[in-house]
Write a protein that holds these residues in place. Sequence first.
Motif, mmCIF file in Angstrom:
data_model
loop_
_atom_site.group_PDB
_atom_site.id
_atom_site.type_symbol
_atom_site.label_atom_id
_atom_site.label_comp_id
_atom_site.label_asym_id
_atom_site.label_seq_id
_atom_site.Cartn_x
_atom_site.Cartn_y
_atom_site.Cartn_z
ATOM 1 N N LYS A 76 64.625 37.606 25.717
ATOM 2 C CA LYS A 76 65.543 38.435 24.938
ATOM 3 C C LYS A 76 65.987 39.606 25.803
ATOM 4 C CE LYS A 76 61.834 41.114 22.724
ATOM 5 N NZ LYS A 76 61.283 41.560 21.430
ATOM 6 N N GLU A 77 67.157 40.076 25.544
ATOM 7 C CA GLU A 77 67.701 41.188 26.310
ATOM 8 C C GLU A 77 67.410 42.497 25.589
ATOM 9 O OE1 GLU A 77 71.981 43.028 27.842
ATOM 10 O OE2 GLU A 77 71.855 40.958 27.108
ATOM 11 N N VAL A 78 66.901 43.471 26.325
ATOM 12 C CA VAL A 78 66.617 44.793 25.784
ATOM 13 C C VAL A 78 67.305 45.821 26.666
ATOM 14 C CG1 VAL A 78 64.838 46.495 25.220
ATOM 15 C CG2 VAL A 78 64.391 44.055 24.859
ATOM 16 N N SER A 79 68.097 46.681 26.061
ATOM 17 C CA SER A 79 68.774 47.754 26.789
ATOM 18 C C SER A 79 68.063 49.073 26.497
ATOM 19 C CB SER A 79 70.244 47.845 26.378
ATOM 20 O OG SER A 79 70.931 46.657 26.733
ATOM 21 N N LEU A 80 67.662 49.740 27.558
ATOM 22 C CA LEU A 80 66.957 51.016 27.424
ATOM 23 C C LEU A 80 67.842 52.135 27.942
ATOM 24 C CD1 LEU A 80 63.397 49.997 28.733
ATOM 25 C CD2 LEU A 80 64.179 50.138 26.362
ATOM 26 N N HIS A 81 68.162 53.089 27.075
ATOM 27 C CA HIS A 81 68.904 54.264 27.500
ATOM 28 C C HIS A 81 67.930 55.306 28.045
ATOM 29 C CE1 HIS A 81 72.815 53.036 25.728
ATOM 30 N NE2 HIS A 81 72.018 52.302 24.964
ATOM 31 N N ARG A 82 68.434 56.424 28.430
ATOM 32 C CA ARG A 82 67.621 57.467 29.059
ATOM 33 C C ARG A 82 66.453 57.871 28.146
ATOM 34 N NH1 ARG A 82 69.874 63.343 31.230
ATOM 35 N NH2 ARG A 82 67.903 64.022 32.203
ATOM 36 N N ASN A 83 65.246 57.864 28.706
ATOM 37 C CA ASN A 83 63.992 58.250 28.033
ATOM 38 C C ASN A 83 63.556 57.262 26.944
ATOM 39 O OD1 ASN A 83 63.751 60.585 29.612
ATOM 40 N ND2 ASN A 83 64.989 61.779 28.169
ATOM 41 N N GLU A 84 64.231 56.138 26.800
ATOM 42 C CA GLU A 84 63.801 55.125 25.849
ATOM 43 C C GLU A 84 62.747 54.220 26.473
ATOM 44 O OE1 GLU A 84 67.599 54.503 22.846
ATOM 45 O OE2 GLU A 84 67.294 53.092 24.503
ATOM 46 N N SER A 85 61.892 53.644 25.627
ATOM 47 C CA SER A 85 60.782 52.818 26.102
ATOM 48 C C SER A 85 60.724 51.505 25.326
ATOM 49 C CB SER A 85 59.445 53.554 25.952
ATOM 50 O OG SER A 85 59.428 54.748 26.695
ATOM 51 N N PHE A 86 60.125 50.532 25.965
ATOM 52 C CA PHE A 86 59.822 49.258 25.328
ATOM 53 C C PHE A 86 58.348 48.967 25.570
ATOM 54 C CE2 PHE A 86 59.261 44.652 25.434
ATOM 55 C CZ PHE A 86 59.807 44.288 24.215
ATOM 56 N N SER A 87 57.589 48.692 24.493
ATOM 57 C CA SER A 87 56.146 48.516 24.612
ATOM 58 C C SER A 87 55.716 47.155 24.103
ATOM 59 C CB SER A 87 55.394 49.607 23.831
ATOM 60 O OG SER A 87 55.660 50.887 24.359
ATOM 61 N N LYS A 88 54.634 46.674 24.692
ATOM 62 C CA LYS A 88 54.015 45.419 24.278
ATOM 63 C C LYS A 88 52.510 45.639 24.228
ATOM 64 C CE LYS A 88 53.501 41.002 23.414
ATOM 65 N NZ LYS A 88 53.962 40.400 22.148
ATOM 66 N N THR A 89 51.878 45.246 23.117
ATOM 67 C CA THR A 89 50.428 45.369 22.974
ATOM 68 C C THR A 89 49.761 44.038 23.276
ATOM 69 O OG1 THR A 89 50.638 47.112 21.311
ATOM 70 C CG2 THR A 89 48.530 45.964 21.432
ATOM 71 N N ILE A 90 48.810 44.084 24.195
ATOM 72 C CA ILE A 90 48.056 42.895 24.594
ATOM 73 C C ILE A 90 46.596 43.121 24.205
ATOM 74 C CG2 ILE A 90 47.372 41.431 26.533
ATOM 75 C CD1 ILE A 90 49.832 42.549 28.032
ATOM 76 N N TYR A 91 46.029 42.190 23.472
ATOM 77 C CA TYR A 91 44.632 42.293 23.071
ATOM 78 C C TYR A 91 43.766 41.600 24.116
ATOM 79 C CZ TYR A 91 46.220 44.132 18.617
ATOM 80 O OH TYR A 91 46.790 44.917 17.654
ATOM 81 N N LEU A 92 43.099 42.428 24.927
ATOM 82 C CA LEU A 92 42.333 41.898 26.061
ATOM 83 C C LEU A 92 41.183 41.007 25.612
ATOM 84 C CD1 LEU A 92 42.160 45.126 28.263
ATOM 85 C CD2 LEU A 92 43.789 43.248 28.410
#
Length: 328
Positions: free
Chosen positions: A122-138
Amino acid sequence: MRLLPTFIFLGIFASHSLFAFPDRDARGERVDNFVALQSKISLQLTKRSYEAGERIPLTFTVTNTGKEVVRIFPSFDFRYSFQIIVKDGNDRILTPIEDPDFPDPILKRRTTIVNLVGDENKEVSLHRNESFSKTIYLDEHYQFLPDQKFYITGYFYPNYTEDKSAFLRSGNTVGFLFQNSKLESKETVNRQITENGGLSPEEIIFLFLGAEMKKRWEYHFKWIDFSEYILAYDRYSSAYAEANVGERETIIEDFKEYLTESPSGVLKYFKVMNVDYPSKRDARVQVYVERMMGRFKTRYEYIYTLRQEEGNRVGFWQIKNLLVKVKK
């Protein structure tokens, strides 16, 4: 001189591979991608230590720290785009419980993003100071040995499907201590005590306070390590610490006489509330105590510290310290 054009060509080719992303957005409009120039990758754990059976969530965050829009194409299977390396305290890499099955056929390169039906990215566009997070359960992907520290480093592939060679390393490395659950540790210690044939700390406190109730002082004193226990009483601790070896025996005899006088009142009732094991050879026993001073009843909470002897007296616990709290 012929080598110079070759190096220039290789340099241009390498730079192009780093930016091997579709240059058009979902609407077909041409855009530039600044992901390698102005993106920051960071990892975060919820705490510094975890017990067996607990979830271990690792948050993997991509942040646009620049001024231009950043486009990333994370895979729905996080193991492609969000890859991690887990090492133990000896710098050995842990193998996942189930290695990701990365297909290796020659991928057909696309010039546009098709993310309408069934696309794996999927395409995600991040503008200034924006974040994209993913949680991984180790805990779902790794098997950790107890009483060890582990360290995690992250590697983010902005567009794994199009270019496997372009990735960004996390700016930080996070670590945590993995331990057995407290209940399991307690059961293990109790099992070891039983196997050694010795008495448990709880049983020793029963015998210790039971002997006091019956005024059997010789049995009461046998469980005490007076060289440390006396330091819990301000009345004797200073004199004992400053005395020479010959004088200390006399001070201990005076201390024993003081204990037989029941300075806090006559022991009438006690109940062991909890037993905790900070380590294999150390124990803390919490006891509820009631004493009578004349016609007045006083309630206390006693916390005894015991330590297991080594050598020929393995399994024999001695009382090292006492902390007293008055209960209201």
